[in-house]
Design an enzyme around this catalytic site. Structure first.
Site, PDB file in Angstrom:
ATOM      1  N   ASP A  35     101.529  34.392 159.772  1.00  0.00           N
ATOM      2  CA  ASP A  35     101.158  34.806 161.129  1.00  0.00           C
ATOM      3  C   ASP A  35     100.253  36.043 161.030  1.00  0.00           C
ATOM      4  O   ASP A  35     100.594  36.999 160.332  1.00  0.00           O
ATOM      5  CB  ASP A  35     102.460  35.133 161.883  1.00  0.00           C
ATOM      6  CG  ASP A  35     102.267  35.326 163.369  1.00  0.00           C
ATOM      7  OD1 ASP A  35     101.256  34.823 163.901  1.00  0.00           O
ATOM      8  OD2 ASP A  35     103.144  35.953 164.006  1.00  0.00           O
ATOM      9  N   HIS A  36      99.124  36.025 161.688  1.00  0.00           N
ATOM     10  CA  HIS A  36      98.205  37.175 161.703  1.00  0.00           C
ATOM     11  C   HIS A  36      97.804  37.678 160.314  1.00  0.00           C
ATOM     12  O   HIS A  36      98.004  38.860 160.004  1.00  0.00           O
ATOM     13  CB  HIS A  36      98.785  38.345 162.511  1.00  0.00           C
ATOM     14  CG  HIS A  36      98.836  38.068 163.977  1.00  0.00           C
ATOM     15  ND1 HIS A  36      97.720  38.092 164.778  1.00  0.00           N
ATOM     16  CD2 HIS A  36      99.872  37.728 164.776  1.00  0.00           C
ATOM     17  CE1 HIS A  36      98.076  37.784 166.013  1.00  0.00           C
ATOM     18  NE2 HIS A  36      99.359  37.548 166.039  1.00  0.00           N
ATOM     19  N   GLU A  42      91.411  32.783 165.446  1.00  0.00           N
ATOM     20  CA  GLU A  42      91.607  33.278 166.816  1.00  0.00           C
ATOM     21  C   GLU A  42      90.300  33.769 167.418  1.00  0.00           C
ATOM     22  O   GLU A  42      89.495  34.424 166.757  1.00  0.00           O
ATOM     23  CB  GLU A  42      92.643  34.411 166.833  1.00  0.00           C
ATOM     24  CG  GLU A  42      92.859  34.994 168.232  1.00  0.00           C
ATOM     25  CD  GLU A  42      94.129  35.850 168.370  1.00  0.00           C
ATOM     26  OE1 GLU A  42      95.043  35.690 167.552  1.00  0.00           O
ATOM     27  OE2 GLU A  42      94.177  36.659 169.304  1.00  0.00           O
ATOM     28  N   GLY A  69     102.115  35.156 171.493  1.00  0.00           N
ATOM     29  CA  GLY A  69     102.739  36.007 172.515  1.00  0.00           C
ATOM     30  C   GLY A  69     103.385  35.212 173.627  1.00  0.00           C
ATOM     31  O   GLY A  69     103.237  35.546 174.796  1.00  0.00           O
ATOM     32  N   ASN A 127     103.909  30.258 169.900  1.00  0.00           N
ATOM     33  CA  ASN A 127     104.550  31.286 169.064  1.00  0.00           C
ATOM     34  C   ASN A 127     105.638  32.017 169.829  1.00  0.00           C
ATOM     35  O   ASN A 127     105.395  32.529 170.926  1.00  0.00           O
ATOM     36  CB  ASN A 127     103.508  32.311 168.618  1.00  0.00           C
ATOM     37  CG  ASN A 127     102.551  31.775 167.586  1.00  0.00           C
ATOM     38  OD1 ASN A 127     102.533  30.579 167.293  1.00  0.00           O
ATOM     39  ND2 ASN A 127     101.746  32.656 167.011  1.00  0.00           N
ATOM     40  N   ILE A 128     106.804  32.080 169.223  1.00  0.00           N
ATOM     41  CA  ILE A 128     107.941  32.737 169.863  1.00  0.00           C
ATOM     42  C   ILE A 128     108.598  33.683 168.863  1.00  0.00           C
ATOM     43  O   ILE A 128     109.051  33.254 167.803  1.00  0.00           O
ATOM     44  CB  ILE A 128     108.955  31.683 170.365  1.00  0.00           C
ATOM     45  CG1 ILE A 128     108.289  30.793 171.428  1.00  0.00           C
ATOM     46  CG2 ILE A 128     110.204  32.365 170.925  1.00  0.00           C
ATOM     47  CD1 ILE A 128     109.077  29.558 171.792  1.00  0.00           C
ATOM     48  N   ASP A 129     108.610  34.956 169.186  1.00  0.00           N
ATOM     49  CA  ASP A 129     109.211  35.949 168.303  1.00  0.00           C
ATOM     50  C   ASP A 129     110.157  36.857 169.101  1.00  0.00           C
ATOM     51  O   ASP A 129     111.352  36.919 168.830  1.00  0.00           O
ATOM     52  CB  ASP A 129     108.111  36.774 167.621  1.00  0.00           C
ATOM     53  CG  ASP A 129     108.674  37.739 166.582  1.00  0.00           C
ATOM     54  OD1 ASP A 129     109.886  37.711 166.332  1.00  0.00           O
ATOM     55  OD2 ASP A 129     107.897  38.525 166.011  1.00  0.00           O
ATOM     56  N   SER A 130     109.635  37.524 170.128  1.00  0.00           N
ATOM     57  CA  SER A 130     110.467  38.476 170.887  1.00  0.00           C
ATOM     58  C   SER A 130     111.745  37.849 171.419  1.00  0.00           C
ATOM     59  O   SER A 130     112.798  38.494 171.425  1.00  0.00           O
ATOM     60  CB  SER A 130     109.667  39.059 172.056  1.00  0.00           C
ATOM     61  OG  SER A 130     108.563  39.782 171.573  1.00  0.00           O
TER      62      SER A 130
HETATM   63 ZN   LIG Z   1     100.443  36.696 167.539  1.00  0.00          ZN
END
Ligand SMILES: [Zn+2]
Length: 323
Positions: free
Chosen positions: A82-83, A136, A226, A268-271
């Site tokens: 990721d990133h 991106e 995000g 994308n799911i993180d938080s």
């Molecule tokens: Zn991201």
């Protein structure tokens, strides 16, 4: 089944009107929670690792844990960077057995973004087996590990750029900015309205941009970063058990479900995972202040993360029974 890249997964998702969940992981319990949930839903899944996760857990631990999950579940699983900040980080992951990488040169001028992305694509596609590359265009607001963009400095993707960018870079998927945002505080309260419970409601996603991009890139997989929804049930549990998360707000799940039916193939799911883990642990400690065995409280965190991932797969992504 060994680790897979995103190629076939995204083709099926595009044609099937659903998206694959890309969940960030940085420890064993999170890997287990995500993949056990995916197994119970018979869903393909992307496990992604940020630069911060690499620093925290070491790439070799993350890779071996994800391989263990593949062996344990038998699911199609992608191990994704990721990133990726530069060519070197992407190369390091490709050489280390990742099956997909993101090169994020979106903060660079257009030509430079193309140049860096193309270099990563050439290396990744020459690798055996073929490694897929996400790039991106546009900039999201918010904070994710080392990626920080102040509110007001984000910029939506310009649809008129996407055909040239994809043609010249050869990337396999494209992350675009249509109003999602990194972190658990995605929008400033003044950007939002409040519902009858005082909960913030963010501005809607720019579906007009998504539609214009997909018209210009027919059949091409689009990615949303995000995209946590900051489910208020977890915020409530955290705050009722000693936490202090004020005005945390995310992207409504209904809008993400809609995006998943369109060209968006990766969400994308993180938080949301962090919030679920924290809710489980805080609740545990509040109920059992005498406990000190990490298996007890981290285990409760893992249970909450697993429930959350099942909810995402069934209600947001639509990837049940697509493994
Ligand atoms: Zn991201």
């Amino acid at each position: 089944m060994p680790l897979v890249n995103t190629k076939e997964m995204f083709e099926k998702a595009y044609n099937g009107g659903y998206a694959i969940g890309a969940f960030n992981c940085n420890n064993m319990e999170i890997v287990q929670a995500i993949t056990e949930a995916a197994k119970e839903c018979n869903s393909p899944v992307i496990l992604q690792v940020s630069a911060g996760a690499r620093k925290y857990a070491k790439p070799v631990y993350l890779k071996k844990m994800v391989e263990a999950a593949v062996e344990d579940t038998g699911l199609p699983i992608v191990l994704h960077l990721d990133h990726g900040a530069d060519f070197e980080m992407c190369k390091d992951c490709i050489d280390g057995g990742f099956t997909s990488v993101m090169i994020d040169a979106s903060s660079k001028p257009f030509e430079e973004n193309i140049e860096i992305t193309r270099k990563v694509v050439e290396y990744a596609h020459a690798h055996k087996p073929y490694v897929t590359v996400e790039a991106e265009l546009g900039t999201l607001a918010g904070i994710e590990d080392d990626v920080k963009v102040e509110h007001g400095h984000e910029s939506y993707t310009k649809p008129e750029d996407v055909e040239e960018f994809v043609r010249r870079t050869g990337c396999d998927s494209l992350a675009i900015a249509i109003g999602t945002s990194h972190g658990a505080y995605k929008f400033k309260p003044e950007q939002c309205t409040r519902d009858e419970n005082g909960v913030l409601c963010p501005p809607p996603l720019r579906f007009d941009i998504l539609e214009e991009v997909s018209k210009r890139l027919p059949g091409f997989p689009i990615v949303l970063h995000g995209s946590s929804s900051v489910n208020q049930e977890y915020v409530k549990i955290i705050n009722e058990n000693g936490g202090d998360l004020k005005d945390a707000v995310g992207v409504p799940e209904k809008q993400l479900r809609q995006a998943a039916k369109l060209a968006v193939c990766k969400i994308n799911i993180d938080s949301d995972l962090r919030l679920a883990m924290t809710a489980g642990i805080r609740e545990h400690f509040n109920a059992h202040p005498e406990h000190f065995d990490p298996r007890q409280y981290v285990g409760d965190g893992r249970k909450y993360v697993k429930e959350l991932v099942k909810h995402k797969i069934t209600e947001v992504l639509g990837s049940v029974d697509k493994a």
